[in-house]
Design a protein around this motif. Structure first.
Motif, short mmCIF file in Angstrom:
data_model
loop_
_atom_site.label_atom_id
_atom_site.label_comp_id
_atom_site.label_asym_id
_atom_site.label_seq_id
_atom_site.Cartn_x
_atom_site.Cartn_y
_atom_site.Cartn_z
N ASP A 82 0.85 -1.08 -0.05
CA ASP A 82 0.02 -0.08 -0.01
C ASP A 82 1.00 1.30 -0.08
N ALA A 97 3.70 5.13 -4.26
CA ALA A 97 2.47 4.81 -4.61
C ALA A 97 2.31 4.03 -6.04
N ALA A 98 3.06 4.67 -7.07
CA ALA A 98 2.78 4.19 -8.34
C ALA A 98 3.35 2.83 -8.50
N TYR A 101 1.18 0.26 -6.55
CA TYR A 101 -0.18 -0.20 -7.44
C TYR A 101 0.34 -1.20 -8.42
N ARG A 104 0.66 -4.40 -6.77
CA ARG A 104 -0.61 -5.09 -6.32
C ARG A 104 -1.48 -5.61 -7.48
N HIS A 105 -1.32 -5.04 -8.62
CA HIS A 105 -2.19 -5.51 -9.83
C HIS A 105 -1.45 -6.14 -10.80
N ASP A 155 -1.55 9.96 -5.95
CA ASP A 155 -2.35 9.07 -5.50
C ASP A 155 -2.22 7.85 -6.32
N ASP A 156 -3.20 6.85 -6.80
CA ASP A 156 -3.11 5.72 -7.51
C ASP A 156 -2.95 6.03 -9.11
N SER A 157 -3.52 7.12 -9.44
CA SER A 157 -3.66 7.39 -10.84
C SER A 157 -2.80 7.11 -11.78
N GLY A 159 -0.10 4.72 -11.14
CA GLY A 159 -0.06 3.36 -11.11
C GLY A 159 -1.41 2.66 -12.06
N ARG A 160 -2.40 3.39 -11.69
CA ARG A 160 -3.55 2.80 -12.72
C ARG A 160 -3.21 3.02 -14.25
#
Ligand SMILES: O=C(CO)[C@@H](O)[C@H](O)COP(=O)(O)O
Length: 236
Positions: A82, A97-98, A101, A104-105, A155-157, A159-160
């Protein structure tokens, strides 16, 4: 899963080994002229085999804003997936964070790299993918180097955007629009190699386009080149 307050004893040796590898790999960024100042980072996943879904894995990454001359194994920081700090007395990379992410995915990913290397970032500034016009691109990227969406750090953007782009590509590199390349690999060394190769092909295709339109490689040749390089090339 709650953030561990320390590195589990079962992962101690693996984390220490990862710290040595990731610290040494940061020296490759200035060596291959992929960064200025501190503008790049490398991380590696440390798998906790006791938790099959990977939720207990950790990541080792550089501390934010620290000169590559000062990056030692002891300076590295450890986070959970996280992005929360588990071990280290400095703030982790601003891109943690990136990286987290992605881990995690994309459970197959063991290493992540981010740079602002000049030629790849110039393609990112145009939001233009690097076309697959070199056999080296077919070898390493299996096609074009794709562009990911514009995303603000924090934020997660990011990484997403990385995951959504790379899930539909064989490429281990993505050019995040207006930002720069992020690369992935089975480990940190593979991700650093992808960052080196991404900058090299970005430069070569840029130079080629100064004097004309580079010629695309037929899809069947891209596939056969990619298969050879990924499965035959090198020492086995
Ligand atoms: O893109 C950015 C900042 O906008 C980052 O990638 C930095 O360039 C490297 O940050 P640290 O890893 O040193 O925190």
């Amino acid at each position: 899963m709650s953030t561990p307050t320390e590195v589990p004893a079962a992962l101690r040796a693996a984390v220490d080994a990862a710290k040595e590898r990731v610290a040494a790999l940061h020296a490759e960024l200035p060596r291959w002229e992929l960064v200025v100042w501190t503008a790049g980072n490398v991380s590696e996943r440390v798998r906790d085999e006791r938790t099959p879904d990977g939720s207990a894995d950790l990541l080792v990454i550089k501390p934010s804003g620290v000169s590559y001359d000062d990056i030692t194994a002891d300076a590295m920081v450890v986070c959970d997936l996280d992005g929360a700090l588990v071990e280290g007395d400095r703030s982790p990379s601003s891109d943690t964070a990136a990286h987290a992410y992605v881990y995690r995915h994309m459970p197959e990913v063991g290493g992540v790299v981010h740079t602002h290397s000049t030629y790849a970032t110039a393609w990112a500034a145009r939001g233009e993918e690097i076309p697959c016009v070199l056999t080296m691109m077919a070898d390493e990227f299996g096609g074009p180097v794709p562009v990911g969406p514009f995303a603000i750090i924090g934020d997660d953007s990011i990484g997403r955007g990385i995951v959504e782009t790379l899930r539909s590509s064989r490429s281990p590199a993505v050019l995040m629009q207006n930002h720069g390349p992020f690369t992935i690999g089975k480990d940190a060394r593979a991700a650093v190699k992808a960052a080196v190769m991404c900058e090299e092909v970005a430069r070569t295709v840029h130079v080629s386009r100064q004097l004309g339109e580079p010629l695309p490689i037929a899809a069947e040749h891209v596939d056969s080149l990619y298969d050879r390089y990924q499965n035959v090339y090198g020492q086995h």
